[in-house]
Design a protein around this motif. Structure first.
Motif, mmCIF file in Angstrom:
data_model
loop_
_atom_site.group_PDB
_atom_site.id
_atom_site.type_symbol
_atom_site.label_atom_id
_atom_site.label_comp_id
_atom_site.label_asym_id
_atom_site.label_seq_id
_atom_site.Cartn_x
_atom_site.Cartn_y
_atom_site.Cartn_z
ATOM 1 N N ASN A 58 19.321 -27.352 -83.450
ATOM 2 C CA ASN A 58 19.821 -26.780 -82.206
ATOM 3 C C ASN A 58 19.473 -25.301 -82.113
ATOM 4 O OD1 ASN A 58 21.014 -29.037 -81.029
ATOM 5 N ND2 ASN A 58 22.736 -28.887 -82.425
ATOM 6 N N GLY A 59 19.508 -24.608 -83.243
ATOM 7 C CA GLY A 59 19.127 -23.197 -83.252
ATOM 8 C C GLY A 59 17.679 -22.996 -82.848
ATOM 9 N N HIS A 60 16.816 -23.938 -83.255
ATOM 10 C CA HIS A 60 15.407 -23.823 -82.871
ATOM 11 C C HIS A 60 15.255 -23.900 -81.355
ATOM 12 C CE1 HIS A 60 13.481 -24.795 -86.939
ATOM 13 N NE2 HIS A 60 14.726 -24.464 -87.119
ATOM 14 N N ILE A 61 16.012 -24.830 -80.733
ATOM 15 C CA ILE A 61 15.914 -24.977 -79.277
ATOM 16 C C ILE A 61 16.388 -23.694 -78.594
ATOM 17 C CG2 ILE A 61 16.669 -26.347 -77.327
ATOM 18 C CD1 ILE A 61 15.178 -28.096 -79.018
ATOM 19 N N PHE A 62 17.505 -23.141 -79.126
ATOM 20 C CA PHE A 62 18.004 -21.901 -78.527
ATOM 21 C C PHE A 62 16.964 -20.793 -78.647
ATOM 22 C CE2 PHE A 62 22.212 -21.641 -76.865
ATOM 23 C CZ PHE A 62 22.777 -22.848 -77.215
ATOM 24 N N GLN B 123 9.211 -32.734 -90.985
ATOM 25 C CA GLN B 123 8.550 -32.386 -89.732
ATOM 26 C C GLN B 123 9.542 -31.613 -88.865
ATOM 27 O OE1 GLN B 123 8.121 -35.090 -86.713
ATOM 28 N NE2 GLN B 123 9.679 -36.497 -87.381
ATOM 29 N N THR B 124 9.031 -30.659 -88.105
ATOM 30 C CA THR B 124 9.903 -29.932 -87.189
ATOM 31 C C THR B 124 9.509 -30.180 -85.740
ATOM 32 O OG1 THR B 124 8.500 -27.996 -87.280
ATOM 33 C CG2 THR B 124 10.297 -28.099 -88.847
ATOM 34 N N VAL B 125 8.201 -30.305 -85.485
ATOM 35 C CA VAL B 125 7.732 -30.396 -84.097
ATOM 36 C C VAL B 125 8.283 -31.648 -83.422
ATOM 37 C CG1 VAL B 125 5.725 -30.396 -82.626
ATOM 38 C CG2 VAL B 125 5.655 -29.192 -84.784
ATOM 39 N N GLY B 126 8.238 -32.763 -84.129
ATOM 40 C CA GLY B 126 8.705 -34.016 -83.543
ATOM 41 C C GLY B 126 10.169 -33.972 -83.191
ATOM 42 N N LYS B 127 10.962 -33.387 -84.108
ATOM 43 C CA LYS B 127 12.406 -33.349 -83.842
ATOM 44 C C LYS B 127 12.727 -32.414 -82.683
ATOM 45 C CE LYS B 127 14.133 -34.819 -88.258
ATOM 46 N NZ LYS B 127 14.362 -34.409 -89.636
ATOM 47 N N ILE B 128 12.040 -31.267 -82.627
ATOM 48 C CA ILE B 128 12.276 -30.340 -81.508
ATOM 49 C C ILE B 128 11.873 -31.000 -80.195
ATOM 50 C CG2 ILE B 128 11.525 -28.167 -80.487
ATOM 51 C CD1 ILE B 128 11.336 -27.041 -83.272
ATOM 52 N N GLY B 129 10.739 -31.695 -80.191
ATOM 53 C CA GLY B 129 10.294 -32.368 -78.977
ATOM 54 C C GLY B 129 11.267 -33.433 -78.535
ATOM 55 N N ARG B 130 11.801 -34.193 -79.517
ATOM 56 C CA ARG B 130 12.755 -35.244 -79.155
ATOM 57 C C ARG B 130 14.029 -34.630 -78.563
ATOM 58 N NH1 ARG B 130 12.111 -38.439 -83.662
ATOM 59 N NH2 ARG B 130 10.172 -39.087 -82.695
ATOM 60 N N LEU B 131 14.514 -33.525 -79.174
ATOM 61 C CA LEU B 131 15.715 -32.877 -78.624
ATOM 62 C C LEU B 131 15.455 -32.347 -77.215
ATOM 63 C CD1 LEU B 131 17.348 -30.800 -81.472
ATOM 64 C CD2 LEU B 131 18.386 -32.559 -80.105
ATOM 65 N N THR B 134 15.614 -35.187 -74.715
ATOM 66 C CA THR B 134 16.850 -35.954 -74.540
ATOM 67 C C THR B 134 18.026 -35.034 -74.230
ATOM 68 O OG1 THR B 134 17.201 -35.861 -76.916
ATOM 69 C CG2 THR B 134 16.115 -37.809 -76.053
ATOM 70 N N GLU B 135 18.480 -34.312 -75.278
ATOM 71 C CA GLU B 135 19.732 -33.575 -75.121
ATOM 72 C C GLU B 135 19.555 -32.346 -74.239
ATOM 73 O OE1 GLU B 135 23.094 -31.903 -78.161
ATOM 74 O OE2 GLU B 135 21.534 -33.217 -78.923
ATOM 75 N N TYR B 136 18.388 -31.695 -74.340
ATOM 76 C CA TYR B 136 18.188 -30.427 -73.631
ATOM 77 C C TYR B 136 17.208 -30.595 -72.483
ATOM 78 C CZ TYR B 136 20.646 -28.349 -77.512
ATOM 79 O OH TYR B 136 21.594 -28.032 -78.432
ATOM 80 N N LEU B 137 17.205 -31.768 -71.833
ATOM 81 C CA LEU B 137 16.218 -32.000 -70.781
ATOM 82 C C LEU B 137 16.477 -31.104 -69.572
ATOM 83 C CD1 LEU B 137 13.846 -33.584 -69.819
ATOM 84 C CD2 LEU B 137 15.347 -35.332 -68.955
ATOM 85 N N LEU B 138 17.751 -30.963 -69.187
ATOM 86 C CA LEU B 138 18.061 -30.154 -67.994
ATOM 87 C C LEU B 138 17.703 -28.680 -68.205
ATOM 88 C CD1 LEU B 138 19.181 -30.071 -65.165
ATOM 89 C CD2 LEU B 138 21.424 -29.616 -66.129
ATOM 90 N N PRO B 139 18.124 -28.038 -69.323
ATOM 91 C CA PRO B 139 17.682 -26.646 -69.531
ATOM 92 C C PRO B 139 16.173 -26.503 -69.585
ATOM 93 C CG PRO B 139 19.426 -27.186 -71.052
ATOM 94 C CD PRO B 139 19.082 -28.442 -70.347
ATOM 95 N N PHE B 140 15.493 -27.519 -70.116
ATOM 96 C CA PHE B 140 14.038 -27.463 -70.205
ATOM 97 C C PHE B 140 13.420 -27.410 -68.810
ATOM 98 C CE2 PHE B 140 10.012 -29.884 -70.815
ATOM 99 C CZ PHE B 140 9.397 -28.964 -71.634
ATOM 100 N N GLU B 141 13.931 -28.263 -67.917
ATOM 101 C CA GLU B 141 13.401 -28.253 -66.543
ATOM 102 C C GLU B 141 13.779 -26.958 -65.827
ATOM 103 O OE1 GLU B 141 11.422 -30.387 -65.421
ATOM 104 O OE2 GLU B 141 11.556 -31.888 -66.983
#
Lengths: 101, 162
Positions: A58-62, B123-131, B134-141
């Motif tokens: 979650n920190g990475h996303i932030f 892996q980090t890229v795959g997990k960040i992309g999945r988040l 899914t969970e952060y789709l609205l902030p992403f848009e």
């Protein structure tokens, strides 16, 4: 390198330096550089807490969103600075009062 | 070995941040900012955030820093040599900032930080992309709309009025 407080201390040094630039510099571009330093220290904190707090990304996303904000902010800030320069022939933040005249 | 490397990177980041803040020549400040950003990206690698390190190098060094250099070039006449601006009220600023730094450092060193031991992720890229999807789709848009708004706003503000 494996302790949380090392990263937090480095981030606090960067934050203090950025704050110093923001409050003492007169040139608007230099103030912008100070803001970038502060944003970097915040990102370092996010990633450090993410790494030592369970690595749940979650920190990475932030941090990613903070970087997106920083890009948008730099673009708009530089547009404002160039506008100021066209109006006043200087970018001293003490002299700038209006964007238009 | 990697501990030595960590302290070298931290020293480079902090030392060049001092140059950014204290150097009188704005152009040297911008060049020192490259080393600060690179040093912070190196620290990200130590925090197992390799994707974020790549993003940092691409966006900060490749994008924001070029913008800042453009800003310096456009707001100074190249023929006039001094691209320098002295600082203002340095004494009071230094006192305030050092006070804030000591409060922060005291807080950091006194707090008993909870530590969750984790394995290094494969892996980090795959997990960040999945988040992000899914969970952060609205902030992403919303972020994409924000970038578009910033693009239009910056273009409108900086064009010549006629």
């Amino acid at each position: 390198m494996d302790q949380l407080h090392n990263y937090l201390l480095i981030a606090s040094v960067l934050f203090s330096l950025g704050l110093f630039a923001v409050i003492t510099r007169r040139n608007a571009v230099a103030v912008l550089m100070g803001v970038e330093l502060i944003l970097n220290s915040a990102n370092l904190n996010f990633l450090a807490f993410s790494r030592f707090g369970g690595m749940n990304f979650n920190g990475h996303i932030f941090a990613l969103f903070v970087i997106i904000m920083a890009a948008a902010e730099a673009a708009v800030a530089l547009a404002i600075i160039i506008n100021l320069y066209n109006n006043y022939q200087s970018i001293n933040v003490d002299e700038a009062g209006q964007l238009k005249r | 070995m990697s501990s030595v490397l960590f302290w070298i990177i931290a020293f480079v980041a902090i030392g060049s941040a001092f140059i950014v803040v204290l150097n009188k020549n704005l152009f040297y400040s911008a060049i020192a900012l490259v080393f600060t950003f690179m040093g912070v990206a190196g620290l990200y690698v130590f925090l197992w955030a390799d994707f974020m390190a790549g993003v940092q190098v691409m966006i900060y060094v490749g994008g924001i820093l070029v913008l800042i250099l453009f800003g310096i070039m456009l707001t100074n006449r190249i023929s006039s040599v001094n691209i320098s601006h002295s600082n203002y009220h340095q004494g009071i600023g230094a006192v305030i900032v050092i006070g804030i730094f000591f409060i922060l450092g005291w807080m950091i060193l006194e707090t008993p930080w909870l530590r969750i031991v984790e394995q290094e992720p494969t892996q980090t890229v795959g997990k960040i992309g999945r988040l992000l999807m899914t969970e952060y789709l609205l902030p992403f848009e919303v972020a994409s709309v924000l970038l578009l708004a910033a693009l239009i706003g910056a273009a409108m503000l900086s064009r010549k009025a006629n």
